[in-house]
Motif scaffolding. Structure first.
Motif, mmCIF file in Angstrom:
data_model
loop_
_atom_site.group_PDB
_atom_site.id
_atom_site.type_symbol
_atom_site.label_atom_id
_atom_site.label_comp_id
_atom_site.label_asym_id
_atom_site.label_seq_id
_atom_site.Cartn_x
_atom_site.Cartn_y
_atom_site.Cartn_z
ATOM 1 N N CYS A 28 0.837 -1.202 0.000
ATOM 2 C CA CYS A 28 0.000 0.000 0.000
ATOM 3 C C CYS A 28 0.874 1.255 0.000
ATOM 4 O O CYS A 28 1.843 1.342 0.772
ATOM 5 N N VAL A 29 0.547 2.203 -0.870
ATOM 6 C CA VAL A 29 1.386 3.402 -0.969
ATOM 7 C C VAL A 29 1.089 4.422 0.132
ATOM 8 O O VAL A 29 1.777 5.436 0.226
ATOM 9 N N HIS A 30 0.109 4.153 0.984
ATOM 10 C CA HIS A 30 -0.156 5.092 2.076
ATOM 11 C C HIS A 30 0.922 4.971 3.157
ATOM 12 O O HIS A 30 1.698 5.904 3.365
ATOM 13 N N MET A 31 0.997 3.806 3.811
ATOM 14 C CA MET A 31 2.020 3.623 4.843
ATOM 15 C C MET A 31 2.659 2.237 4.794
ATOM 16 O O MET A 31 3.258 1.801 5.775
ATOM 17 N N GLY A 32 2.501 1.556 3.667
ATOM 18 C CA GLY A 32 3.290 0.355 3.454
ATOM 19 C C GLY A 32 2.714 -0.959 3.950
ATOM 20 O O GLY A 32 3.433 -1.966 3.969
ATOM 21 N N CYS A 33 1.464 -0.992 4.342
ATOM 22 C CA CYS A 33 0.890 -2.274 4.763
ATOM 23 C C CYS A 33 0.690 -3.184 3.551
ATOM 24 O O CYS A 33 0.588 -2.713 2.423
ATOM 25 N N PRO A 67 -6.659 5.032 -6.440
ATOM 26 C CA PRO A 67 -7.329 4.843 -5.148
ATOM 27 C C PRO A 67 -8.774 5.317 -5.226
ATOM 28 O O PRO A 67 -9.052 6.377 -5.786
ATOM 29 N N THR A 68 -9.670 4.519 -4.693
ATOM 30 C CA THR A 68 -11.092 4.876 -4.754
ATOM 31 C C THR A 68 -11.644 5.272 -3.389
ATOM 32 O O THR A 68 -12.519 6.130 -3.300
ATOM 33 N N ILE A 69 -11.155 4.643 -2.329
ATOM 34 C CA ILE A 69 -11.517 5.079 -0.979
ATOM 35 C C ILE A 69 -10.276 4.965 -0.094
ATOM 36 O O ILE A 69 -9.277 4.366 -0.492
ATOM 37 N N GLY A 70 -10.329 5.541 1.098
ATOM 38 C CA GLY A 70 -9.218 5.417 2.036
ATOM 39 C C GLY A 70 -8.260 6.587 1.960
ATOM 40 O O GLY A 70 -8.520 7.599 1.309
ATOM 41 N N PRO A 107 -5.786 -3.370 5.203
ATOM 42 C CA PRO A 107 -6.113 -3.669 6.605
ATOM 43 C C PRO A 107 -5.732 -2.544 7.565
ATOM 44 O O PRO A 107 -6.197 -2.537 8.708
ATOM 45 N N CYS A 108 -4.887 -1.603 7.128
ATOM 46 C CA CYS A 108 -4.441 -0.545 8.045
ATOM 47 C C CYS A 108 -5.384 0.662 8.049
ATOM 48 O O CYS A 108 -5.853 1.074 9.109
ATOM 49 N N HIS A 109 -5.636 1.235 6.887
ATOM 50 C CA HIS A 109 -6.474 2.447 6.869
ATOM 51 C C HIS A 109 -7.456 2.459 5.711
ATOM 52 O O HIS A 109 -7.852 3.520 5.237
ATOM 53 N N MET A 110 -7.783 1.270 5.208
ATOM 54 C CA MET A 110 -8.921 1.112 4.282
ATOM 55 C C MET A 110 -8.690 1.536 2.834
ATOM 56 O O MET A 110 -9.620 1.485 2.031
ATOM 57 N N SER A 111 -7.484 1.961 2.464
ATOM 58 C CA SER A 111 -7.305 2.373 1.066
ATOM 59 C C SER A 111 -7.624 1.195 0.139
ATOM 60 O O SER A 111 -7.264 0.052 0.404
#
Ligand code: FES
Length: 193
Positions: free
Chosen positions: A112-117, A148-151, A134-138
């Motif tokens: 995940c490009v948000h925080m790497g999960c 990205p559509t949500i998160g 699983p971390c922030h719903m992206s």
């Protein structure tokens, strides 16, 4: 005094080969791929196990064959270095930069490009998405270039550039977008076998 006009600057999208161009090029590139692949294999084999290498260009690596793919069943692989997890997926519907006869074969990083999960095991075939994370719903739309559509994510999931050789072998040969946790995609690490 008259000056010569400078050549037009290509837009980013012009630098991306279309699926059609890739397929046309595939026949010509086939022989080159075989030779290049053999050289790559030799170079990989003379490195000691676990030895790191700095990438100076993206490797061309066969990751699967069209005959191996089933709609909705991801194939996991690492690219461009070991530990950089990706999914190859036949979506069953045409996708942006998809390859194969239906243009529905795509590959993406599963980080995940948000925080790497990790998004591995979070592919939802019914919606053509990876996520929710699983971390922030992206959640990322794999038919739309990983948008990205949500998160919380604001960047597309990095998409792996694919090439289908004329007999159906699928090669990874580049990455569109920055892999999470790296300043550059071409960095040092353990080469993929
Ligand atoms: S790490 Fe995936 S949404 Fe935050």
């Amino acid at each position: 005094m008259e000056t010569e006009p400078s050549p037009p600057t290509p837009h980013a999208h012009e630098l991306r080969l279309t699926r059609r161009q890739l397929m046309v090029n595939a026949g010509v590139a086939g022989t080159g791929l075989i030779v290049g692949g053999a050289i790559g294999t030799i170079l990989t084999r003379i490195l000691a196990p676990g030895q790191t290498q700095t990438l100076t260009s993206y490797p061309q690596v066969q990751i699967a064959h069209l005959n191996d793919l089933h709609v909705g069943k991801p194939v996991a692989f690492d690219y461009p270095l070991k530990g950089q997890s990706c999914y190859l997926i036949r979506l069953g519907t045409p996708a942006l930069d998809g390859v194969g006869p239906q243009g529905d074969v795509v590959a993406f990083s599963t980080t995940c490009v948000h925080m790497g999960c990790s998004l591995a095991d979070h592919y939802r075939a019914a919606y053509n998405v990876l996520g929710p994370c699983p971390c922030h719903m992206s959640t990322y739309d794999l038919s739309m270039g990983g948008m990205p559509t949500i998160g919380n994510a604001t960047e597309n999931l990095p998409q792996i550039e694919l090439l289908v050789e004329q007999h159906g072998a699928i090669f990874a040969q580049g990455v569109w977008g920055l892999l999470y946790g790296f300043e550059h995609n071409l960095t040092s690490g353990t080469p993929i076998a």
